[in-house]
Write a protein that holds these residues in place. Sequence first.
Motif, PDB file in Angstrom:
ATOM      1  N   CYS A 375      53.033  40.647  41.783  1.00 32.78           N
ATOM      2  CA  CYS A 375      51.579  40.506  41.651  1.00 32.78           C
ATOM      3  C   CYS A 375      50.865  40.524  43.003  1.00 32.78           C
ATOM      4  O   CYS A 375      49.781  41.097  43.145  1.00 32.78           O
ATOM      5  CB  CYS A 375      51.246  39.220  40.899  1.00 32.78           C
ATOM      6  N   LYS A 376      51.482  39.909  43.987  1.00 33.46           N
ATOM      7  CA  LYS A 376      50.856  39.828  45.303  1.00 33.46           C
ATOM      8  C   LYS A 376      50.767  41.189  45.971  1.00 33.46           C
ATOM      9  O   LYS A 376      49.786  41.488  46.674  1.00 33.46           O
ATOM     10  CB  LYS A 376      51.654  38.868  46.189  1.00 33.46           C
ATOM     11  N   VAL A 386      48.925  42.436  36.620  1.00 31.10           N
ATOM     12  CA  VAL A 386      48.480  41.063  36.405  1.00 31.10           C
ATOM     13  C   VAL A 386      48.086  40.864  34.948  1.00 31.10           C
ATOM     14  O   VAL A 386      48.392  39.839  34.335  1.00 31.10           O
ATOM     15  CB  VAL A 386      47.305  40.719  37.336  1.00 31.10           C
ATOM     16  N   GLU A 416      49.563  30.004  43.562  1.00 40.86           N
ATOM     17  CA  GLU A 416      48.913  31.237  43.989  1.00 40.86           C
ATOM     18  C   GLU A 416      48.834  32.238  42.833  1.00 40.86           C
ATOM     19  O   GLU A 416      47.827  32.941  42.675  1.00 40.86           O
ATOM     20  CB  GLU A 416      49.681  31.837  45.167  1.00 40.86           C
ATOM     21  N   LEU A 420      45.477  33.943  40.876  1.00 42.08           N
ATOM     22  CA  LEU A 420      45.344  35.383  40.691  1.00 42.08           C
ATOM     23  C   LEU A 420      45.172  35.735  39.211  1.00 42.08           C
ATOM     24  O   LEU A 420      44.326  36.559  38.840  1.00 42.08           O
ATOM     25  CB  LEU A 420      46.581  36.080  41.272  1.00 42.08           C
TER      26      LEU A 420
END
Length: 443
Positions: A375-376, A386, A416, A420
């Motif tokens: 995802c990052k 996502v 985190e 998101l």
Amino acid sequence: MISNWRKRRASRRAGKTQKQPGGQLDMEVTIPTHFRCPISLELMKDPVTLSTGITYDRESIERWIESGNQTCPVTNKVLTSFEPTPNHAIRKMIQDWCVKNRSLGIERIPTPRIPVTPVEVLELLSRITDAAWRGDQSGCGELVAKIKRLGKENERNKRCIVGNGAGRVLAAAFDAFAAASFEKNVAALEKILSAMPWMLPLDSEAQSYLASPASLRCMVWFLNSGSLSGRQNAVLVLKELLSSDQKHVSLLAEIEGANQALVKLIKEPICPTATKASLVAIFQMVSPSNLSSSDRIKSGFVEMGLVSLLLDILVDSDKSLCEKALGVLDGLCSCQEAREKAYSNALTMPVLVKKILRISDLATEFSVSILWKLCKNRNPDEGSIVIEALQVGAFQKLLLLLQVGCGEGTKEKATELLKLLNLYRGKLECIDSTDFKDLKRPF
């Protein structure tokens, strides 16, 4: 003190109890005091005598000595020798007594094998060393086979063999034959390799022999062209080498065909043990903690289709296999090529979310780390990965994870991820992360 054995007659096998002539249902059999071990108070199966003259059952007195005791349990005298002597006279008397009471259900104790002594082990190992340096493949193979036979007889023999440096000697012999010509010495090399797994873990000297270029090339050859047992033994030894010292990782990576051979054991499994050992070996090569790990190595594994193989394993495997597969996938996802493969695989998100809080703490840690990396590192203009995570229930799983608790690193990544995911909440309804029936595998 006298203990009694209450033995039913042989007719109990038929589920019936026969009365003895005296009218009793059971016959009491009294064990003579001198037939019982002073430690266990049970009938001795392998009577041995210490330097103090007291006889014990071998298993009981060896356990006593291995616990650090240096005295005789009965006399409390300091032992002048820790090597017990077999008491053949008492053993023969016990066997005769068992035969005499056979009609009462007493079974004759088998004649025990005399355990191997350190002197005998050292003599065998010396002969193996001589045979290896002479290039005597046949003689060395026979000696190794004898070592294996002795080790299989009982745990005491195995401890004696390993404790007297057998792993180091066999590793040196393996290196010597491999350096000479492993194609010509396959028979001896395979016999040596078959004895190595039960001698693990190896000391640093033994590892240095097995980590030589010749030995590594030989083991890779076994992975690619050896018998099923040869392939399994080779990957078990390689797993030991890679897990014990990071410098062995770079040495193996330089061997042509090594990575392909490890992946082949996963793609075409021969047994669960070999598959798990191969995953551990690959994990050592791609782990983020491994300083010698490089994107080149990871990209090579990705090109071999390892990402899809790992996701397939994760669908339905036991705890141990899942943990190892997740560990490897976590290491691979540090490179862009692996993430691209994961993005395009329909199993990725459902499988990873399902494993959170499902298998073990370690599996959860790896699953969150992989999700975080995927995802990052997505394209900022593309939120599909996502959204897919939301669809399979990642938000709820991560919230629950924070409630039940986890490690500090996993907690930071989960927090985190939640921030998101929260940006896309409310747009889509979530589906059950365990519903895989409509997903198509890309292989």
